[in-house]
Scaffold this active site. Structure first.
Site, PDB file in Angstrom:
ATOM      1  N   ASP A   1      -2.122 -18.163   1.120  1.00 30.73           N
ATOM      2  CA  ASP A   1      -3.369 -18.919   0.467  1.00 30.73           C
ATOM      3  C   ASP A   1      -3.835 -20.125   1.523  1.00 30.73           C
ATOM      4  OD1 ASP A   1      -0.826 -20.143   0.108  1.00 30.73           O
ATOM      5  OD2 ASP A   1      -0.936 -20.437  -1.928  1.00 30.73           O
TER       6      ASP A   1
ATOM      7  N   TYR B   1       0.837  -1.008   0.021  1.00 35.73           N
ATOM      8  CA  TYR B   1      -0.078   0.187   0.059  1.00 35.73           C
ATOM      9  C   TYR B   1       0.891   1.201   0.151  1.00 35.73           C
ATOM     10  CZ  TYR B   1      -4.033  -2.934   1.173  1.00 35.73           C
ATOM     11  OH  TYR B   1      -4.871  -3.940   1.025  1.00 35.73           O
TER      12      TYR B   1
ATOM     13  N   ASP C   1     -10.691  -9.288   7.322  1.00 34.19           N
ATOM     14  CA  ASP C   1     -12.042  -8.973   7.080  1.00 34.19           C
ATOM     15  C   ASP C   1     -12.519 -10.544   7.020  1.00 34.19           C
ATOM     16  OD1 ASP C   1     -12.157  -6.508   6.683  1.00 34.19           O
ATOM     17  OD2 ASP C   1     -13.045  -6.219   4.889  1.00 34.19           O
TER      18      ASP C   1
ATOM     19  N   LYS D   1       4.050 -15.219   2.189  1.00 36.86           N
ATOM     20  CA  LYS D   1       4.143 -16.098   0.937  1.00 36.86           C
ATOM     21  C   LYS D   1       5.513 -16.258   0.346  1.00 36.86           C
ATOM     22  CE  LYS D   1       1.742 -17.689  -2.691  1.00 36.86           C
ATOM     23  NZ  LYS D   1       1.211 -18.787  -2.626  1.00 36.86           N
TER      24      LYS D   1
END
Ligand code: NAD
Length: 367
Positions: free
Chosen positions: A223, A143, A251, A191
């Site tokens: 994942d 971000y 979330d 990851k």
């Protein structure tokens, strides 16, 4: 000495003032019960600030925030401003206050409230007993990394996921400190099988873990973690992850609680800590007195825990919320799954929490 706390309340838009009003009243009860001196100051943020002062984060608000011990925020956002460019909309005020205060660790608990499991889309036997604390790095990663660009001449766009070792160390320490006071397990999500930045993340977290021999560390790929969270949420205590992965996973884990209106958050580590419920301004229900105030009230509990060291008082608020939920007191969002439940208003739910708090204190004193 009386514990003093200067709290800036920026209620914002939509249901923000309704839910923060209840959170403030709960904090006032805690102050009365404990003989604390909590001073509240109110300032504008978001759409109401644009209307009154022409900016989503007026100078006065930022100055007051920097002078306070903690900031309690409601929500920002209003459909009236949808035509404005993102930099002028109410949400720009939220992004600015977050970055000016500089908190790098975003804490988001996801808890399966007894009695609310029917509100979750997951089966009760999967969610019951789940109690996860996400520690999401908030100031680095994809971000914020540069270069970032959408180059229309070549029809390509790119962002950069970047972390320094120091950024990973400081957020890891927060996660291990918190885990040491909970069930002593950190799950770090990355990851590392594909991304160099995740390899640095994993190596650094592993190094920090050596200072916390009582806390178990496990690593998961993001994942796989997205699936494990839904299959076996009870397996997790503190989940530590970078900005983007944390945004998505926290979330996802919100479904454990059964309603967006139950989720609190805290952003710590900066100049002043920022506390806000996870939900937005909910324009569809604003002004109707039906919003769930429990996310904001639980946010107030986090404020006492992380900005005032009032752990017993924070736990008392959480216990009162648990009691109110167990007693079947429900705003409309929580009653949806059970048509036989009588629906309470925002203020009725807030009053019940305060009643339970005062009652618990009286029975403790009588013992
Ligand atoms: P939202 O969280 O406001 O609402 C999503 C749904 O959840 C709505 O149906 C709403 O009625 C319900 N809901 C949310 N909080 C609730 C509560 N406390 N009690 C009962 N029901 C509740 O998200 P949205 O609709 O996507 O966004 C509305 C506005 O809020 C937008 O302008 C958005 O940009 C803004 N927003 C702000 C924040 C923030 O201030 N932190 C976060 C998310 C969205």
């Amino acid at each position: 000495m009386t514990k003093k706390l200067k709290i800036l309340v920026v209620a914002g838009d939509g249901i923000g003032p309704e839910v923060t009003g209840e959170a403030v009243r709960v904090l006032q009860s805690v102050a009365e019960l404990g003989g604390y001196d909590f001073q509240f100051r109110e300032e504008l943020i978001g759409g109401v600030a644009i209307k009154a002062k022409g900016s989503p984060l007026p100078e006065d608000t930022l100055k007051a925030a920097l002078e306070s011990d903690a900031v309690l925020l409601g929500a920002v956002g209003s459909n009236e401003f949808n035509a404005l460019p993102p930099s002028e909309r109410p949400e720009a005020g939220l992004l600015k206050i977050r970055s000016e205060l500089g908190g790098f660790a975003n804490l988001r608990p996801s808890f399966a409230w007894p009695g609310l499991s029917q509100n979750s889309p997951l089966r009760p036997e999967i969610v019951e007993g789940a109690d996860i604390l996400f520690v999401r790095e908030l100031l680095g990663g994809l971000y914020f990394g540069a270069p970032r660009e959408w180059d229309k001449r070549v029809n390509a766009a790119w962002n950069t996921m970047r972390y320094t070792r120091d950024e990973v160390v400081r957020v890891s320490k927060v996660a291990f400190e918190l885990a040491a006071k909970r069930r002593k397990k950190v799950t770090s999500v990355d990851k590392a099988n594909v991304l160099e930045v995740s390899q640095l993340w994993r190596a650094t977290v592993t190094e920090v873990a050596k200072d916390y021999p009582d806390v178990a560390l496990e690593h998961q790929y993001v994942d796989a973690m997205a699936m494990h969270l839904m299959n076996q949420p009870r397996n997790y205590d503190v989940v530590l992850t970078e900005n983007l992965f944390g945004d998505i996973l926290s979330d996802e884990a919100g479904v454990i609680t059964g309603s967006l209106g139950m989720l609190p958050s805290a952003t710590i580590g900066g100049k002043v800590n920022l506390y806000e419920p996870v939900h937005g301004s909910a324009p569809d229900i604003a002004g109707k007195g039906i919003a769930n105030p429990l996310g904001a009230i639980l946010t107030a509990a986090m404020l006492l825990r992380y900005s005032a060291g009032l752990e017993d008082e924070a736990a008392a608020i959480e216990a009162a919320v648990k009691q109110v939920v167990a007693d079947g007191v429900r705003t409309a969002d929580l009653a949806r799954a059970d048509k036989s439940v009588e629906v309470s208003s925002t203020t009725e739910v807030g009053s019940k929490v305060r009643e339970v708090l005062v009652g618990a204190r009286a029975s403790a004193a009588a013992r």
